[in-house]
Design a protein around this motif. Structure first.
Motif, PDB file in Angstrom:
ATOM      1  N   PHE A 205       0.836  -1.199   0.000  1.00 43.83           N
ATOM      2  CA  PHE A 205       0.000   0.000   0.000  1.00 43.83           C
ATOM      3  C   PHE A 205       0.875   1.254   0.000  1.00 43.83           C
ATOM      4  O   PHE A 205       0.606   2.212  -0.735  1.00 43.83           O
ATOM      5  CB  PHE A 205      -0.918  -0.008   1.218  1.00 43.83           C
ATOM      6  CG  PHE A 205      -1.809   1.200   1.317  1.00 43.83           C
ATOM      7  CD1 PHE A 205      -2.932   1.336   0.515  1.00 43.83           C
ATOM      8  CD2 PHE A 205      -1.520   2.223   2.220  1.00 43.83           C
ATOM      9  CE1 PHE A 205      -3.750   2.452   0.594  1.00 43.83           C
ATOM     10  CE2 PHE A 205      -2.327   3.342   2.310  1.00 43.83           C
ATOM     11  CZ  PHE A 205      -3.449   3.456   1.497  1.00 43.83           C
ATOM     12  N   MET A 206       1.926   1.249   0.824  1.00 42.30           N
ATOM     13  CA  MET A 206       2.797   2.420   0.892  1.00 42.30           C
ATOM     14  C   MET A 206       3.505   2.646  -0.442  1.00 42.30           C
ATOM     15  O   MET A 206       3.703   3.794  -0.859  1.00 42.30           O
ATOM     16  CB  MET A 206       3.819   2.262   2.017  1.00 42.30           C
ATOM     17  CG  MET A 206       4.657   3.506   2.264  1.00 42.30           C
ATOM     18  SD  MET A 206       5.517   3.520   3.850  1.00 42.30           S
ATOM     19  CE  MET A 206       6.698   2.205   3.585  1.00 42.30           C
ATOM     20  N   HIS A 207       3.879   1.573  -1.123  1.00 47.03           N
ATOM     21  CA  HIS A 207       4.509   1.709  -2.432  1.00 47.03           C
ATOM     22  C   HIS A 207       3.543   2.353  -3.433  1.00 47.03           C
ATOM     23  O   HIS A 207       3.902   3.302  -4.143  1.00 47.03           O
ATOM     24  CB  HIS A 207       4.958   0.339  -2.951  1.00 47.03           C
ATOM     25  CG  HIS A 207       5.473   0.369  -4.354  1.00 47.03           C
ATOM     26  ND1 HIS A 207       6.730   0.836  -4.673  1.00 47.03           N
ATOM     27  CD2 HIS A 207       4.898   0.014  -5.534  1.00 47.03           C
ATOM     28  CE1 HIS A 207       6.914   0.759  -5.977  1.00 47.03           C
ATOM     29  NE2 HIS A 207       5.813   0.272  -6.526  1.00 47.03           N
ATOM     30  N   ALA A 208       2.299   1.849  -3.470  1.00 50.34           N
ATOM     31  CA  ALA A 208       1.304   2.419  -4.379  1.00 50.34           C
ATOM     32  C   ALA A 208       1.011   3.867  -4.009  1.00 50.34           C
ATOM     33  O   ALA A 208       0.827   4.729  -4.884  1.00 50.34           O
ATOM     34  CB  ALA A 208       0.020   1.583  -4.334  1.00 50.34           C
ATOM     35  N   TYR A 209       0.956   4.149  -2.721  1.00 51.14           N
ATOM     36  CA  TYR A 209       0.699   5.500  -2.222  1.00 51.14           C
ATOM     37  C   TYR A 209       1.811   6.448  -2.699  1.00 51.14           C
ATOM     38  O   TYR A 209       1.549   7.567  -3.155  1.00 51.14           O
ATOM     39  CB  TYR A 209       0.653   5.455  -0.699  1.00 51.14           C
ATOM     40  CG  TYR A 209      -0.040   6.614  -0.024  1.00 51.14           C
ATOM     41  CD1 TYR A 209      -1.337   6.477   0.464  1.00 51.14           C
ATOM     42  CD2 TYR A 209       0.609   7.832   0.177  1.00 51.14           C
ATOM     43  CE1 TYR A 209      -1.975   7.526   1.119  1.00 51.14           C
ATOM     44  CE2 TYR A 209      -0.027   8.884   0.821  1.00 51.14           C
ATOM     45  CZ  TYR A 209      -1.318   8.727   1.299  1.00 51.14           C
ATOM     46  OH  TYR A 209      -1.947   9.761   1.944  1.00 51.14           O
ATOM     47  N   ALA A 210       3.061   5.973  -2.614  1.00 49.70           N
ATOM     48  CA  ALA A 210       4.196   6.799  -3.036  1.00 49.70           C
ATOM     49  C   ALA A 210       4.195   7.009  -4.549  1.00 49.70           C
ATOM     50  O   ALA A 210       4.623   8.065  -5.034  1.00 49.70           O
ATOM     51  CB  ALA A 210       5.504   6.149  -2.596  1.00 49.70           C
ATOM     52  N   LEU A 211       3.722   6.018  -5.297  1.00 50.87           N
ATOM     53  CA  LEU A 211       3.589   6.202  -6.742  1.00 50.87           C
ATOM     54  C   LEU A 211       2.641   7.359  -7.040  1.00 50.87           C
ATOM     55  O   LEU A 211       2.895   8.196  -7.913  1.00 50.87           O
ATOM     56  CB  LEU A 211       3.052   4.923  -7.402  1.00 50.87           C
ATOM     57  CG  LEU A 211       4.012   3.744  -7.530  1.00 50.87           C
ATOM     58  CD1 LEU A 211       3.277   2.527  -8.071  1.00 50.87           C
ATOM     59  CD2 LEU A 211       5.196   4.090  -8.427  1.00 50.87           C
TER      60      LEU A 211
END
Length: 466
Positions: A205-211
């Motif tokens: 989720f954090m990776h997608a959020y950072a994207l």
């Protein structure tokens, strides 16, 4: 109606990646010929078929020292429209499944909704209509925002406000993740949990959020969008070019701010962001960023003489005071200091509100506070926006600011020197890259603080007749 906003986190006014699309520019852009791959060859035709119009006839996808980039495929002149992307081929936060929207309500931010959409399309794999775009996005481990830094890496910037802001921002992402987990629970209870929610870990989720934070743009209606192809454009802090949204035509476009020769990388500006914002939001820094700034906390103890009177005076003149987030018994505010270009200039990098706050703080009697009100009324009505008539008190207020700034400066030089002396021969490239980013960040903030210190010294000296 035209507008342009690059979305980011709520940090210093605030957001690319390395390897697949490192969106930054070190000085002049090198003239690097595009490297053609099947993926690159197929991406633009796919997008144009989906859009139903020609997206660009002058740009091609390739790689440079910045990562995935866009290059001029032929000569481009200043003022040329170099790409047009309809809203219909942009991923928006309101594209998420209606049933998810309904259960989320207002519990999750727009960033969280768009992050969920990415995870949904990603889990569909080749069945997703967006697969050619989703597959081009950076994978896990390829983003360098400070929220992904280890504790040891984050300690490199401990003297910068970025340190605490990173901790705060990660907590905000966790809050959004909890809201997403609640949707998980509801759907589980109803017996139709979406397949893409089953494997949503906080890391994913954090990776997608950072994207989303590093790539999303906003329109005048504040709608959050991922714009395929346009987000391959890298950042140059000196560029005047930006992505514009035409609400009437429902299209996003970029107008060239200068001429480009065939084979030259085309760059735009994401905004006038400091290295603090670039590092937290996008995961890169510039070696010398003219937009660097430092956010400092300036507080007043509740045991300060005439505390209530000072607080009332600040509030009346709209110089906001808030409780210290660290729980200490002080009130104050965060003030943003920018580089003072000339030590003998007007000190415009030092906010007038900060100087007014210092003048109020150094008052030691009711009479002095009343004098502040009277002098404000005699000038433009704003509190302590002009030098105090009492030169001794004016010097005292600015010396207090000087002491605060010089105290902050003391933490920077040892950190920078320590990182510069580190032997990087046996270390991995990621740590070396992040160390360089930390040095860029701290060096820029130290430059800003030094400029403010020099101006304050000269100002106090001139008042004292030295």
């Amino acid at each position: 109606m035209l507008s342009s906003t690059r979305f980011g986190a709520a940090f210093l006014p605030r957001r690319a990646t390395v390897l697949l699309s490192v969106q930054f520019s070190f000085g002049n852009s090198a003239k690097v010929l595009p490297c053609s791959t099947n993926e690159c060859d197929e991406f633009l035709p796919w997008l144009e078929r989906k859009a139903g119009i020609e997206v660009s006839s002058v740009l091609s996808i390739g790689s440079s020292t910045h990562g995935r980039s866009l290059f001029a495929s032929r000569c481009i002149h200043s003022g040329d429209c170099i790409l047009k992307i309809p809203y219909s081929v942009q991923l928006r936060s309101d594209n998420i499944l209606p049933e998810i929207q309904r259960f989320l309500g207002d519990a999750a931010s727009s960033h969280a909704r768009l992050a969920l959409l990415i995870l949904f399309e990603e889990n569909l794999g080749q069945a997703s209509e967006w697969e050619p775009y989703i597959s081009c996005l950076p994978q896990m481990g390829m983003l360098h925002s400070t929220v992904f830094w280890s504790k040891d890496e984050l300690d490199m910037v401990q003297c910068s406000p970025v340190y605490q802001e990173t901790i705060h921002h990660k907590a905000c992402i966790e809050k959004d993740f909890i809201a997403v987990q609640q949707v998980d629970i509801i759907f589980w209870a109803l017996g139709h949990l979406p397949h893409y929610c089953r494997d949503v870990t906080f890391e994913k989720f954090m990776h997608a959020y950072a994207l989303v934070e590093s790539r999303a743009w906003g329109t005048s209606s504040k709608e959050l969008s991922l714009i395929p192809f346009a987000d391959f454009l890298n950042h140059d802090g000196r560029s005047e070019g930006t992505l514009l949204s035409n609400e009437d035509k429902e299209i996003s476009e970029v107008i060239a701010d200068r001429g480009y020769s065939a084979g030259e990388e085309v760059l735009i500006s994401y905004g006038k962001f400091s290295n603090a914002s670039l590092l937290l939001d996008y995961g890169f820094t510039l070696p010398y960023n003219t937009h660097d700034q430092v956010q400092i906390w300036f507080g007043m103890s509740q045991f300060e003489p005439f505390y209530e009177m000072k607080l009332e005076l600040l509030d009346k003149h709209q110089i906001a005071a808030m409780d210290d987030a660290n729980g200490i018994e002080t009130v104050g505010n965060h003030f943003t200091i920018r580089e003072v270009k000339s030590a003998r200039g007007w000190g415009r990098g030092i906010p007038l509100s900060l100087r007014a706050f210092a003048r109020v703080m150094t008052a030691t009697s009711c009479q002095e506070l009343e004098d502040l009100v009277r002098e404000a009324a005699q000038n433009d009505g704003r509190l302590a926006r002009r030098p105090l008539m009492n030169k001794i008190k004016e010097i005292e207020a600015h010396q207090m600011l000087l002491e605060r700034i010089e105290t902050l400066m003391q933490g920077y030089s040892p950190c920078i020197l320590s990182m510069q002396l580190k032997n990087t021969c046996t270390e991995n490239s990621q740590l070396e890259m992040r160390r360089k980013m930390a040095i860029d960040l701290l060096s820029g903030e130290l430059r800003v603080l030094r400029s403010a210190s020099m101006w304050l010294k000269n100002y106090c000296t001139s008042l004292s007749g030295g």
